[in-house]
Design a protein around this motif. Structure first.
Motif, PDB file in Angstrom:
ATOM      1  N   LYS A 143       0.799  -1.336  -0.139  1.00 40.20           N
ATOM      2  CA  LYS A 143       0.062  -0.013   0.018  1.00 40.20           C
ATOM      3  C   LYS A 143       0.732   1.234   0.108  1.00 40.20           C
ATOM      4  N   GLN A 144       1.848   1.192   0.789  1.00 42.39           N
ATOM      5  CA  GLN A 144       2.876   2.387   0.800  1.00 42.39           C
ATOM      6  C   GLN A 144       3.457   2.668  -0.573  1.00 42.39           C
ATOM      7  N   LEU A 145       3.657   1.508  -1.212  1.00 43.06           N
ATOM      8  CA  LEU A 145       4.346   1.811  -2.578  1.00 43.06           C
ATOM      9  C   LEU A 145       3.369   1.871  -3.552  1.00 43.06           C
ATOM     10  N   GLY A 146       2.189   2.048  -3.358  1.00 42.34           N
ATOM     11  CA  GLY A 146       1.049   2.602  -4.225  1.00 42.34           C
ATOM     12  C   GLY A 146       0.221   1.519  -4.928  1.00 42.34           C
ATOM     13  N   VAL A 147       0.420   0.201  -4.315  1.00 42.37           N
ATOM     14  CA  VAL A 147       0.175  -0.952  -4.866  1.00 42.37           C
ATOM     15  C   VAL A 147      -1.184  -1.472  -4.275  1.00 42.37           C
ATOM     16  N   THR A 148      -2.507  -1.312  -4.894  1.00 44.25           N
ATOM     17  CA  THR A 148      -3.660  -1.827  -4.209  1.00 44.25           C
ATOM     18  C   THR A 148      -4.337  -3.088  -4.725  1.00 44.25           C
ATOM     19  N   ASN A 149      -4.028  -3.465  -5.918  1.00 43.24           N
ATOM     20  CA  ASN A 149      -4.507  -4.543  -6.575  1.00 43.24           C
ATOM     21  C   ASN A 149      -3.792  -5.807  -6.056  1.00 43.24           C
ATOM     22  N   TYR A 150      -4.257  -6.485  -4.851  1.00 47.31           N
ATOM     23  CA  TYR A 150      -3.445  -7.663  -4.313  1.00 47.31           C
ATOM     24  C   TYR A 150      -4.588  -8.249  -3.497  1.00 47.31           C
ATOM     25  N   PHE A 151      -4.096  -9.620  -3.198  1.00 52.04           N
ATOM     26  CA  PHE A 151      -4.916 -10.656  -2.748  1.00 52.04           C
ATOM     27  C   PHE A 151      -4.396 -11.577  -1.730  1.00 52.04           C
ATOM     28  N   ILE A 152      -4.613 -11.650  -0.313  1.00 53.71           N
ATOM     29  CA  ILE A 152      -3.826 -12.497   0.354  1.00 53.71           C
ATOM     30  C   ILE A 152      -4.209 -13.935   0.383  1.00 53.71           C
ATOM     31  N   MET A 153      -3.468 -15.012  -0.088  1.00 47.35           N
ATOM     32  CA  MET A 153      -4.109 -16.199  -0.156  1.00 47.35           C
ATOM     33  C   MET A 153      -3.968 -17.152   1.306  1.00 47.35           C
ATOM     34  N   GLY A 154      -5.266 -17.627   1.685  1.00 45.21           N
ATOM     35  CA  GLY A 154      -5.289 -18.078   2.937  1.00 45.21           C
ATOM     36  C   GLY A 154      -5.307 -19.622   2.668  1.00 45.21           C
ATOM     37  N   ASP A 155      -6.244 -20.291   3.735  1.00 43.46           N
ATOM     38  CA  ASP A 155      -6.375 -21.720   4.143  1.00 43.46           C
ATOM     39  C   ASP A 155      -6.990 -22.171   2.726  1.00 43.46           C
ATOM     40  N   GLY A 156      -6.549 -23.353   2.321  1.00 42.05           N
ATOM     41  CA  GLY A 156      -7.077 -24.096   1.012  1.00 42.05           C
ATOM     42  C   GLY A 156      -6.096 -23.691  -0.091  1.00 42.05           C
ATOM     43  N   SER A 157      -5.176 -22.842   0.173  1.00 41.65           N
ATOM     44  CA  SER A 157      -4.375 -22.699  -1.125  1.00 41.65           C
ATOM     45  C   SER A 157      -2.856 -23.169  -0.797  1.00 41.65           C
ATOM     46  N   PRO A 158      -2.321 -23.714  -2.030  1.00 44.58           N
ATOM     47  CA  PRO A 158      -0.922 -24.397  -1.772  1.00 44.58           C
ATOM     48  C   PRO A 158       0.128 -23.253  -1.354  1.00 44.58           C
ATOM     49  N   MET A 159      -0.318 -22.047  -1.515  1.00 41.86           N
ATOM     50  CA  MET A 159       0.683 -20.795  -1.441  1.00 41.86           C
ATOM     51  C   MET A 159      -0.129 -19.939  -0.090  1.00 41.86           C
ATOM     52  N   ARG A 160      -0.314 -20.479   0.850  1.00 34.27           N
ATOM     53  CA  ARG A 160      -1.081 -19.974   1.861  1.00 34.27           C
ATOM     54  C   ARG A 160      -0.068 -19.081   2.637  1.00 34.27           C
ATOM     55  N   TRP A 161      -0.871 -17.870   2.630  1.00 30.04           N
ATOM     56  CA  TRP A 161      -0.226 -16.540   3.287  1.00 30.04           C
ATOM     57  C   TRP A 161       0.967 -15.813   2.144  1.00 30.04           C
ATOM     58  N   GLY A 162       0.566 -16.249   0.983  1.00 30.71           N
ATOM     59  CA  GLY A 162       1.411 -15.545  -0.148  1.00 30.71           C
ATOM     60  C   GLY A 162       0.483 -14.466  -0.535  1.00 30.71           C
ATOM     61  N   ILE A 163       1.079 -13.704  -1.456  1.00 30.34           N
ATOM     62  CA  ILE A 163       0.061 -12.483  -1.835  1.00 30.34           C
ATOM     63  C   ILE A 163       0.038 -12.715  -3.667  1.00 30.34           C
ATOM     64  N   SER A 164      -1.274 -12.645  -4.298  1.00 33.10           N
ATOM     65  CA  SER A 164      -1.581 -12.789  -5.486  1.00 33.10           C
ATOM     66  C   SER A 164      -1.567 -11.321  -6.000  1.00 33.10           C
ATOM     67  N   LEU A 165      -0.743 -10.946  -6.932  1.00 30.87           N
ATOM     68  CA  LEU A 165      -0.966  -9.501  -7.654  1.00 30.87           C
ATOM     69  C   LEU A 165      -1.368  -9.658  -9.139  1.00 30.87           C
ATOM     70  N   GLY A 166      -2.056 -10.786  -9.375  1.00 32.75           N
ATOM     71  CA  GLY A 166      -2.795 -10.709 -10.676  1.00 32.75           C
ATOM     72  C   GLY A 166      -2.314 -12.158 -11.563  1.00 32.75           C
ATOM     73  N   VAL A 167      -3.653 -12.508 -11.911  1.00 39.26           N
ATOM     74  CA  VAL A 167      -3.590 -13.770 -12.793  1.00 39.26           C
ATOM     75  C   VAL A 167      -3.881 -13.466 -14.145  1.00 39.26           C
ATOM     76  N   PHE A 168      -3.023 -14.115 -15.281  1.00 41.66           N
ATOM     77  CA  PHE A 168      -2.848 -13.603 -16.659  1.00 41.66           C
ATOM     78  C   PHE A 168      -3.028 -14.740 -17.426  1.00 41.66           C
ATOM     79  N   LYS A 169      -3.631 -14.798 -18.509  1.00 40.85           N
ATOM     80  CA  LYS A 169      -3.900 -15.812 -19.465  1.00 40.85           C
ATOM     81  C   LYS A 169      -2.533 -16.049 -20.122  1.00 40.85           C
ATOM     82  N   SER A 170      -1.768 -15.215 -20.612  1.00 40.34           N
ATOM     83  CA  SER A 170      -0.557 -15.592 -21.248  1.00 40.34           C
ATOM     84  C   SER A 170       0.705 -15.067 -20.128  1.00 40.34           C
ATOM     85  N   GLU A 171       1.634 -15.593 -20.573  1.00 37.64           N
ATOM     86  CA  GLU A 171       2.803 -15.440 -19.634  1.00 37.64           C
ATOM     87  C   GLU A 171       3.484 -14.121 -20.099  1.00 37.64           C
ATOM     88  N   SER A 172       3.320 -13.656 -21.268  1.00 35.85           N
ATOM     89  CA  SER A 172       3.675 -12.217 -21.721  1.00 35.85           C
ATOM     90  C   SER A 172       3.110 -11.180 -20.828  1.00 35.85           C
TER      91      SER A 172
END
Length: 232
Positions: A143-172
């Motif tokens: 937030k302090q860096l101006g990033v507001t589009n994120y999601f904290i991954m909780g229980d049930g995720s293999p990346m629990r307590w990681g933070i998603s910054l976006g999902v994209f169809k292509s690698e590019s």
């Protein structure tokens, strides 16, 4: 009595004379039988042996005959009982199948469905922070860096307590987002593929000779991500 003696002596003389003249045959001749030898078939080819020659051991076979090499038995041709290539995604499997059709294997070729996974999308994320508190602390930094589009991954995720910054169809698309975050000062973000279940194809080939196996290997070389192996 004198007459008897006279005739006896006369008979003996006649017998001796007959034997001497050969009228009664010769005991020496009958023992050695030269006449019988003359009457044998191909008598000229017979050879009389001495006692030493008759009892001598037989001569060993000629050196050439003894050392004559035994003809080598040709090895049976190499065959491959079952060869498998895969696992292909559907589109690649169809391309591979079209090329192996040239081998004309008939019922010696088959394919089977394999449960697998394929990349369905790409996610930009910050690795797990170890706890909910750690994830929330990292979110505050974003937030302090101006990033507001994120999601904290909780229980049930293999990346629990990681933070998603976006999902994209292509690698590019994911690479573009990561570059934008780096400019904002976010340097801990990463890109990772996301997988989904998919139907894949494996091809099996039976009783291949060496030449056909080589042709199959050349076709498979056009699909370097695939594995050629013996069937289980």
């Amino acid at each position: 009595m004198l007459k008897f003696v006279f005739w006896l002596l006369a008979g003996v003389n006649l017998l001796v004379l007959a034997i001497g003249q050969g009228y009664l045959g010769s005991f020496r001749t009958e023992t050695r039988e030269p006449a019988r030898l003359k009457n044998q078939l191909q008598a000229g080819k017979l050879t009389l042996l001495t006692q030493e020659q008759a009892t001598a051991p037989a001569a060993p076979p000629a050196a050439e005959e003894a050392e004559k090499p035994v003809a080598a038995v040709p090895a049976p041709p190499t065959t491959y009982a079952c060869t498998e290539v895969g696992n292909f995604l559907l589109a690649d499997g169809r391309r591979f199948e079209a090329q192996v059709a040239a081998l004309d294997l008939g019922d010696r070729q088959s394919r089977r469905n394999v449960a697998g996974q394929e990349v369905s999308s790409y996610m930009v994320y910050i690795p797990p922070q170890g706890s909910k508190e750690g994830a929330e602390r990292k979110a505050g930094e974003l937030k302090q860096l101006g990033v507001t589009n994120y999601f904290i991954m909780g229980d049930g995720s293999p990346m629990r307590w990681g933070i998603s910054l976006g999902v994209f169809k292509s690698e590019s698309g994911a690479q573009s987002q990561l570059a934008s975050l780096n400019k904002q000062g976010v340097h801990s973000a990463r890109i990772g593929p996301r997988y989904s279940s998919s139907k894949q194809l494996a091809f099996q080939f039976r009783d291949l000779d060496a030449a056909t196996r080589t042709r199959l290997e050349k076709i498979k070389a056009q699909f370097p991500e695939q594995e050629l192996r013996n069937c289980k």
